[in-house]
Motif scaffolding. Structure first.
Motif, short mmCIF file in Angstrom:
data_model
loop_
_atom_site.label_atom_id
_atom_site.label_comp_id
_atom_site.label_asym_id
_atom_site.label_seq_id
_atom_site.Cartn_x
_atom_site.Cartn_y
_atom_site.Cartn_z
N UNK A 83 0.82 -1.20 0.00
CA UNK A 83 0.00 0.00 0.00
C UNK A 83 0.86 1.26 0.00
N UNK A 84 0.28 2.34 -0.55
CA UNK A 84 1.00 3.59 -0.77
C UNK A 84 0.90 4.49 0.46
N UNK A 85 2.03 4.86 1.07
CA UNK A 85 1.95 5.81 2.20
C UNK A 85 1.86 7.26 1.70
N UNK A 86 1.45 8.14 2.58
CA UNK A 86 1.30 9.57 2.20
C UNK A 86 2.63 10.18 1.77
N UNK A 87 3.74 9.60 2.23
CA UNK A 87 5.06 10.14 1.90
C UNK A 87 5.55 9.76 0.51
N UNK A 88 4.78 8.92 -0.18
CA UNK A 88 5.17 8.52 -1.54
C UNK A 88 5.23 9.75 -2.44
N UNK A 89 6.24 9.81 -3.34
CA UNK A 89 6.30 10.96 -4.26
C UNK A 89 5.01 11.14 -5.06
N UNK A 90 4.68 12.38 -5.35
CA UNK A 90 3.48 12.70 -6.12
C UNK A 90 3.86 12.83 -7.59
N UNK A 91 3.44 11.85 -8.38
CA UNK A 91 3.78 11.84 -9.81
C UNK A 91 2.54 11.56 -10.63
N UNK A 92 1.55 12.47 -10.59
CA UNK A 92 0.26 12.22 -11.24
C UNK A 92 0.40 12.04 -12.74
N UNK A 93 -0.43 11.18 -13.31
CA UNK A 93 -0.34 10.92 -14.75
C UNK A 93 -1.60 11.32 -15.50
N UNK A 94 -2.51 12.02 -14.84
CA UNK A 94 -3.64 12.60 -15.58
C UNK A 94 -3.94 14.00 -15.02
N UNK A 95 -4.73 14.74 -15.78
CA UNK A 95 -4.97 16.14 -15.41
C UNK A 95 -5.63 16.25 -14.04
N UNK A 96 -6.56 15.37 -13.77
CA UNK A 96 -7.25 15.37 -12.48
C UNK A 96 -6.25 15.33 -11.33
N UNK A 97 -5.30 14.40 -11.44
CA UNK A 97 -4.28 14.26 -10.41
C UNK A 97 -3.30 15.42 -10.39
N UNK A 98 -2.94 15.94 -11.56
CA UNK A 98 -2.01 17.07 -11.64
C UNK A 98 -2.57 18.27 -10.89
N UNK A 99 -3.86 18.53 -11.11
CA UNK A 99 -4.51 19.67 -10.46
C UNK A 99 -4.63 19.44 -8.94
N UNK A 100 -4.97 18.23 -8.55
CA UNK A 100 -5.05 17.92 -7.11
C UNK A 100 -3.69 18.15 -6.44
N UNK A 101 -2.62 17.71 -7.10
CA UNK A 101 -1.28 17.89 -6.54
C UNK A 101 -0.94 19.38 -6.42
N UNK A 102 -1.24 20.14 -7.47
CA UNK A 102 -0.96 21.58 -7.41
C UNK A 102 -1.74 22.23 -6.26
N UNK A 103 -2.99 21.84 -6.09
CA UNK A 103 -3.78 22.39 -4.98
C UNK A 103 -3.15 22.00 -3.64
N UNK A 104 -2.73 20.76 -3.51
CA UNK A 104 -2.09 20.35 -2.25
C UNK A 104 -0.82 21.17 -1.98
N UNK B 30 -3.50 0.06 -7.24
CA UNK B 30 -3.50 1.20 -6.33
C UNK B 30 -4.20 0.81 -5.04
N UNK B 31 -3.44 0.73 -3.98
CA UNK B 31 -3.97 0.43 -2.65
C UNK B 31 -3.34 1.42 -1.68
N UNK B 32 -4.15 2.05 -0.84
CA UNK B 32 -3.63 3.08 0.05
C UNK B 32 -3.25 2.53 1.41
N UNK B 33 -2.14 3.02 1.93
CA UNK B 33 -1.77 2.75 3.32
C UNK B 33 -2.52 3.76 4.19
N UNK B 34 -3.41 3.26 5.02
CA UNK B 34 -4.29 4.17 5.77
C UNK B 34 -3.93 4.23 7.26
N UNK B 35 -2.71 3.85 7.56
CA UNK B 35 -2.35 3.80 8.99
C UNK B 35 -2.27 5.19 9.63
N UNK B 36 -1.99 6.20 8.82
CA UNK B 36 -1.89 7.54 9.42
C UNK B 36 -3.25 8.02 9.93
N UNK B 37 -4.31 7.78 9.14
CA UNK B 37 -5.65 8.18 9.56
C UNK B 37 -6.08 7.40 10.80
#
Lengths: 304, 304
Positions: A126-147, A270-277
Motif C-alpha cells: 500500500x501507498x503511504x502519504x510520503x510517496x512521491x506525487x507523480x500524477x499521470x492525468x490532469x485530475x491528479x495534476x490539479x489535485x497535486x498543485x492544490x495540495x 493502487x492500494x492506500x496505506x491508511x495507517x496515518x488516519x
C-alpha cells in the motif's frame, strides 16, 4: 462547530453533511445545484452558487469556523479532455477560496484530494502519504498543485489545511453516468440489462471505500487541528474481476463482461496505506466490500 | 532546424538565440517586447506578441520544427504575491501552447523549468532529477504542474518534451531590478554605491550557472530526441558570503553587507546533480564563478 461544505450536494458531500450533523456540527452548504436524490436536509442552510465567485464565497464564509472543500468541476475520466478548463475551474477556483478564507480570517480547511491519482504509478503498495506525487492525468495534476498551494498557504497565510486523499469511493447517491465509479456504473448497467464492459483483462486493482466511512473521516478530521495529507481507503486491493464476482453474489445475476483492449496508461495496482488516519483519528474502514455493494444495490432499487 | 524561441528577448532567451544561431539553426522569436540590451539580431525573425494568444501562437508555429519555451510572466520572488495570476499566465498559457503544438503537428518542445524551486527542501545534495518534487513557492508549484502536463502530453498527444531544470543563472543581460538574481543585483548596487542586503547570515548555498552555458545546453538538448527532465547547474554550491568574497575580488571594492533577519521559508542548500546532462548531451558547466562574475561586471560597465 459552524461548518461550510462546498460541494455539499454532491455524492460525497451529501454524506459529509450527514456525518457533520450526526456529530453535532452546524452545516451550511454551498453548491451549484440541489441534491439529486433527496430533498434538502432539515436544519441545513443551502446556498446556491459557484464557489469560484468571490462575492458568493464571502457571503458563504460569514460566521463559519471551518470549510470542507469537496467541490470539483471535473472527474478523472474527463479532465484530460480539457486540462485548461480543469485548471481554471478547480485550481484557480480553489486559489480564490484560499484567498477569501485568509481575507475573512477563516483558517480551518479540509480539502478532498484523490488518493487514486496523486501518486501515479506507485513504487510500492500500500501507498503511504510520503510517496512521491507523480500524477499521470490532469485530475491528479490539479489535485497535486492544490495540495502544494495548501501547504504554501499553511506556512505563509495562517491557513490550517488538512487533506483527505480518498481512494475509490462508492455507495448510495453516486451518479450513474458511467464516469463516476465502476461499482455504481456496473450496478446500473446490470439493472438495465446492459452488458458490462471492462477495459483490459480485469486484473486492475483498486482500493474501494464506502462513502459513509469516507464522510465520517472528513467529519472527524476537520474538527481537529491536524494538517497535511491523510489517505482514506479500505487498505485492501480488489481487482475488477473480483468486483464482478461480488456483483454476481449480491445481485444473483450471471455476468459475462465484455473485455475491451486495455488502456496502457492505467495504473495497475493502487492500494492506500491508511495507517496515518487510524493513528491520528482512530479511523478505519470496516464495511466489507460485499456489504457496501449490497447496500448500494438496495439503495438503487429504492431510488428507482 | 527551424526553431521558435518563446521568450527569446529575455535574459536567458537572448543567449539561447545566440547558441542556436551558432549551431546553425534558424531562429524565430516570439516575445512581448524587444531585447532590452541590444538591437535585433540579424537573421532572426522577431514576432511581437503574447504566447497565451492562440492566434499569435498558430502564426508563430508555422514552419517550425522545434519550440523552446522560455517565457515566464513571473519570477520566484513575486509569484507568491498573486498565485492565481501565476497559474493563469504560466500554467494556462503553457497548456494553450501544448494544445496549439499538437494541433498543428509540431512535436518537439524544450521547456525551461526551475531546478532551484521544483524540489523544495532537498533530502540530499547534489539533487538528482529523480528527487521528489515538493515545491514550496508558487513559482515552483506552477513549474511542477507544467512538467506533469508535459509528461501527460508526451504520453497521450504525441509531444516530445525535454525539460531543463536550471539552477540560478547569472550573466550579461540579466535584469537589475532586484528580483532576478543576487549576482546582478549585488553588482548593480555596488556600481551605484548602494549597500548590499543579505537576508539571514549569508550561509544560504545555491548553485550558480553562467547563462551562456545554460543556453548552450538548451541549444544542444532541443536538437536531440531525449525527453524528460535535466538539471542544469554548475554542480557546485556557493554561499552568499562566498559570493560577497568573489564580488570583492572582482570589483576591488570593500563590501560590508547589511545582514537582515532571515526568511524562515528559504531552502538552506540547493545544489544540482548534473550528471544526467553530462551523460546524455556531453554538457557540463566549466566557467568558474569568479570568471563569470568578472564577465558580468565588465558587461555592465560596457552597457552603462
Amino acid at each position: 462547530m459552524k461548518t461550510l461544505v462546498i460541494g455539499g450536494c454532491g455524492f460525497i458531500g451529501s454524506h459529509v453533511v450527514d456525518r457533520l450533523r450526526a456529530r453535532g456540527h452546524s452545516v451550511k452548504v454551498l453548491d451549484r445545484q440541489p441534491e439529486r436524490f433527496r430533498p434538502p436536509v432539515e436544519g441545513v442552510e443551502y446556498l446556491v452558487g459557484d464557489f469560484s465567485d468571490q462575492m458568493v464565497l464571502i457571503e458563504a464564509l460569514a460566521g463559519v469556523e471551518a470549510v470542507l472543500h469537496l467541490a470539483g468541476t471535473t472527474v478523472p475520466g474527463t479532465a484530460d479532455l480539457n486540462p485548461a478548463l480543469d485548471v481554471q475551474g478547480n485550481l484557480i477556483g480553489t486559489l480564490g477560496l484560499l484567498d477569501a478564507m485568509s481575507r475573512v480570517g477563516v483558517s480551518r480547511l479540509l480539502f478532498l484530494s484523490s488518493g487514486g491519482t496523486v501518486y501515479g504509478r506507485p513504487d510500492q503498495v500500500p501507498i503511504p502519504e510520503t510517496h512521491p506525487l507523480r500524477p499521470i492525468n490532469s485530475y491528479g495534476i490539479v489535485k497535486v498543485a492544490i495540495e502544494h498551494y495548501l501547504d504554501l498557504y499553511g506556512r505563509t497565510r495562517g491557513l490550517s489545511p488538512v487533506t483527505i486523499r480518498a481512494s475509490n469511493p462508492y455507495g448510495p447517491r453516486q451518479g450513474h453516468a458511467g464516469v463516476q465509479g465502476v461499482i455504481s456504473t456496473f450496478l446500473t448497467r446490470l439493472r438495465q440489462n446492459e452488458p458490462i464492459e471492462i477495459w483490459g483483462d480485469g486484473s486492475v486493482v483498486r482500493d474501494y471505500v464506502y462513502v459513509t466511512e469516507l464522510a465520517d473521516l472528513c467529519a472527524r478530521a476537520v474538527a481537529t487541528d491536524r494538517t497535511g495529507p491523510y489517505n482514506a481507503g479500505s487498505g485492501q486491493g480488489t481487482s475488477l474481476n473480483e468486483i464482478i464476482a461480488i456483483l454476481h453474489a449480491v445481485t444473483g445475476r450471471d455476468i459475462a463482461p465484455l473485455y475491451r483492449p486495455g488502456r496502457a496508461l492505467d495504473v495497475c495496482e493502487s492500494i492506500l496505506d491508511v495507517s496515518r488516519a487510524k493513528a491520528d483519528f482512530g479511523w478505519e474502514s470496516t464495511i466489507p466490500l460485499r456489504e457496501g455493494v449490497r447496500a448500494t444495490y438496495e439503495w438503487m432499487a429504492q431510488a428507482g
